[in-house]
Design an enzyme around this catalytic site. Structure first.
Site, PDB file in Angstrom:
ATOM      1  N   ASN A  93       0.837  -1.197   0.000  1.00 47.53           N
ATOM      2  CA  ASN A  93       0.000   0.000   0.000  1.00 47.53           C
ATOM      3  C   ASN A  93       0.877   1.256   0.000  1.00 47.53           C
ATOM      4  OD1 ASN A  93      -2.417   1.733   0.339  1.00 47.53           O
ATOM      5  ND2 ASN A  93      -3.404  -0.192   0.881  1.00 47.53           N
ATOM      6  N   ARG A  94       0.393   2.360   0.543  1.00 49.51           N
ATOM      7  CA  ARG A  94       1.050   3.652   0.329  1.00 49.51           C
ATOM      8  C   ARG A  94       1.746   4.194   1.566  1.00 49.51           C
ATOM      9  NH1 ARG A  94      -3.307   3.118  -2.908  1.00 49.51           N
ATOM     10  NH2 ARG A  94      -2.987   3.724  -5.092  1.00 49.51           N
ATOM     11  N   HIS A 119       3.409   0.133  -2.731  1.00 51.43           N
ATOM     12  CA  HIS A 119       3.795  -1.286  -2.765  1.00 51.43           C
ATOM     13  C   HIS A 119       5.307  -1.499  -2.770  1.00 51.43           C
ATOM     14  CE1 HIS A 119      -0.327  -2.252  -2.925  1.00 51.43           C
ATOM     15  NE2 HIS A 119      -0.520  -2.122  -4.225  1.00 51.43           N
ATOM     16  N   HIS A 192      -1.586  -9.587  -3.897  1.00 52.88           N
ATOM     17  CA  HIS A 192      -2.351  -8.664  -4.742  1.00 52.88           C
ATOM     18  C   HIS A 192      -3.073  -9.408  -5.872  1.00 52.88           C
ATOM     19  CE1 HIS A 192      -3.476  -4.871  -6.554  1.00 52.88           C
ATOM     20  NE2 HIS A 192      -2.763  -4.186  -5.663  1.00 52.88           N
ATOM     21  N   THR A 193      -3.796 -10.458  -5.528  1.00 46.78           N
ATOM     22  CA  THR A 193      -4.547 -11.221  -6.527  1.00 46.78           C
ATOM     23  C   THR A 193      -5.827 -10.489  -6.922  1.00 46.78           C
ATOM     24  OG1 THR A 193      -3.695 -13.280  -5.595  1.00 46.78           O
ATOM     25  CG2 THR A 193      -5.638 -13.448  -6.999  1.00 46.78           C
ATOM     26  N   TYR A 194      -6.126 -10.514  -8.229  1.00 49.81           N
ATOM     27  CA  TYR A 194      -7.385  -9.984  -8.755  1.00 49.81           C
ATOM     28  C   TYR A 194      -8.313 -11.165  -9.024  1.00 49.81           C
ATOM     29  CZ  TYR A 194      -5.201  -5.418  -9.820  1.00 49.81           C
ATOM     30  OH  TYR A 194      -4.571  -4.196  -9.755  1.00 49.81           O
ATOM     31  N   ASP A 258     -11.554   1.511  -3.222  1.00 50.62           N
ATOM     32  CA  ASP A 258     -10.119   1.389  -3.019  1.00 50.62           C
ATOM     33  C   ASP A 258      -9.820   1.932  -1.630  1.00 50.62           C
ATOM     34  OD1 ASP A 258      -7.453   0.924  -3.304  1.00 50.62           O
ATOM     35  OD2 ASP A 258      -7.099   2.393  -4.898  1.00 50.62           O
ATOM     36  N   GLN A 296      -7.615  -4.288   2.238  1.00 53.64           N
ATOM     37  CA  GLN A 296      -7.862  -3.313   1.180  1.00 53.64           C
ATOM     38  C   GLN A 296      -8.819  -3.930   0.163  1.00 53.64           C
ATOM     39  OE1 GLN A 296      -6.275  -0.317   1.387  1.00 53.64           O
ATOM     40  NE2 GLN A 296      -6.860   0.654  -0.548  1.00 53.64           N
ATOM     41  N   GLU A 323      -6.874  -7.450  -0.206  1.00 51.31           N
ATOM     42  CA  GLU A 323      -5.487  -7.478   0.249  1.00 51.31           C
ATOM     43  C   GLU A 323      -5.444  -7.312   1.760  1.00 51.31           C
ATOM     44  OE1 GLU A 323      -3.379  -4.429  -2.282  1.00 51.31           O
ATOM     45  OE2 GLU A 323      -5.413  -4.358  -3.148  1.00 51.31           O
TER      46      GLU A 323
END
Length: 358
Positions: A93-94, A119, A192-194, A258, A296, A323
């Site tokens: 993340n940030r 990330h 980070h799987t979609y 998000d 997330q 996430e």
């Protein structure tokens, strides 16, 4: 004489490469793919970024589909800006302003998203070659990576280990571990799987139903940096305490979801149920548990015409991410759970997925 110089030059280059490999073993690692299979569950990975590249699941009629977005080749992941299926870190993340203070010292991290770090920086853990420590095709695979002091601006050497394991006939466990060797450092790894439970190439996920067992969020500014507040989801489009379609209120938000959710219940060693996702056409259901304080929820708002597996074109809302993580930018918010891990201590992040179809 010319031939002798050429030979010496080649020898010198060879010695240099060997020395580089000794310093950074990942330079000499080969990129490969690996598969775990048990019953009707099949998952594939690559040691580039420790990426989960596919996951095959049966629907209610036994038809199998790949429910993970991704690419056909490793080269796709090398050029990827979506972090498809990767382990991200050293800090997922940030980090606001790409900097933080630790024990009175200011550390500046790589500002790879405007003035902020996303990330782990431009070359985070998703863009390195991991070693394979252990691989049993019907059981598990363990990837390891040695993160060096100063990598993307983070302090200290850290050993990192990620194990994907099949549990029973329909569960996937993910265990992320890390140990600082010589300096305190923030650690926050994430998968980070979609996901698209209809199938990776079936369109958007707006009709998926989701339940998030999280009654609070950490609001963000227009750069997606947390403000430091922790607020209730009650009466807002973020309220998924009861299952509902993802698209039912998404238009009330700028772009889509998000945001970091604060998972209900006490933080501890025990896993807490975090999310339930269902897809009515196929009957598939995915449940998620974790030991982390946050998750997330991201609806691929920034994805625009990414060409993926089988030449599928992934568009906005083409997948959803869950996430599990520590809170974003926690290094700059004392009221957030700390991500600082000291030498002699260990970081442990566990995820458990259960897949069914009815």
């Amino acid at each position: 004489m010319v031939k002798k110089q050429s030979s010496l030059h080649v020898l010198g280059v060879s010695v240099l490469l060997v020395l580089l490999c000794c310093v950074n073993y990942s330079l000499c690692e080969k990129i490969k793919t690996y598969k775990l299979t048990r019953g009707s569950l099949s998952v594939t990975f690559t040691n580039y970024g420790a990426v989960m590249t596919s996951l095959l699941l049966p629907d209610r009629h036994g038809k199998q589909d790949d429910v993970v977005l991704g690419f056909d080749t490793v080269d796709g992941y090398k050029n990827d800006t979506t972090y498809f299926g990767a382990i991200v870190g050293r800090v997922a993340n940030r980090i606001g302003g790409a900097k933080f203070k630790l024990n009175g010292q200011l550390y500046k991290t790589d500002p790879n998203e405007g003035h902020n770090t996303l990330h782990g920086g431009a070359k985070g853990f998703s863009d390195v070659i991991w070693s394979v420590q252990n691989y049993v095709p019907g059981s598990h695979i363990t990837f390891t990576y040695d993160s060096f002091d100063g990598e993307e601006g983070f302090p200290g050497n850290v050993t990192v280990k990620v194990t994907y394991m099949l549990i029973g006939e329909n569960k996937l466990g993910v265990k992320m571990e890390a140990k600082p060797l010589n300096k305190p450092t923030p650690i926050n790894l994430a998968l980070h799987t979609y996901w698209n439970l209809h199938s990776h190439n079936s369109g958007d996920i707006l009709s998926h139903k989701i339940q998030l067992l999280a009654g609070k969020i950490t609001p963000v500014d227009d750069k997606l940096i947390p403000t430091g507040e922790i607020t209730s989801v009650t009466g807002t489009p973020y309220d998924f305490l009861e299952p509902r379609e993802i698209g039912s209120r998404i238009q009330e938000l700028p772009g889509g979801y998000d945001i970091n959710y604060v998972i209900d219940g006490p933080i501890g060693k025990h896993l807490r149920k975090t999310a339930v996702v269902t897809e009515e056409v196929t009957g598939r259901k995915m449940e998620l548990w974790t030991n982390q304080p946050g998750v997330q929820f991201y609806t691929s708002n920034m994805m625009t015409r990414v060409v993926g597996k089988g030449k599928a074109v992934y568009k906005k809302y083409g997948g959803l991410c869950l996430e599990t993580q520590g809170f974003p930018d926690s290094v700059n918010h004392k009221n957030f759970p700390s991500q600082i891990v000291n030498p002699g201590e260990s970081y442990l992040h566990v995820m458990l997925f259960r897949f069914t179809a009815h």
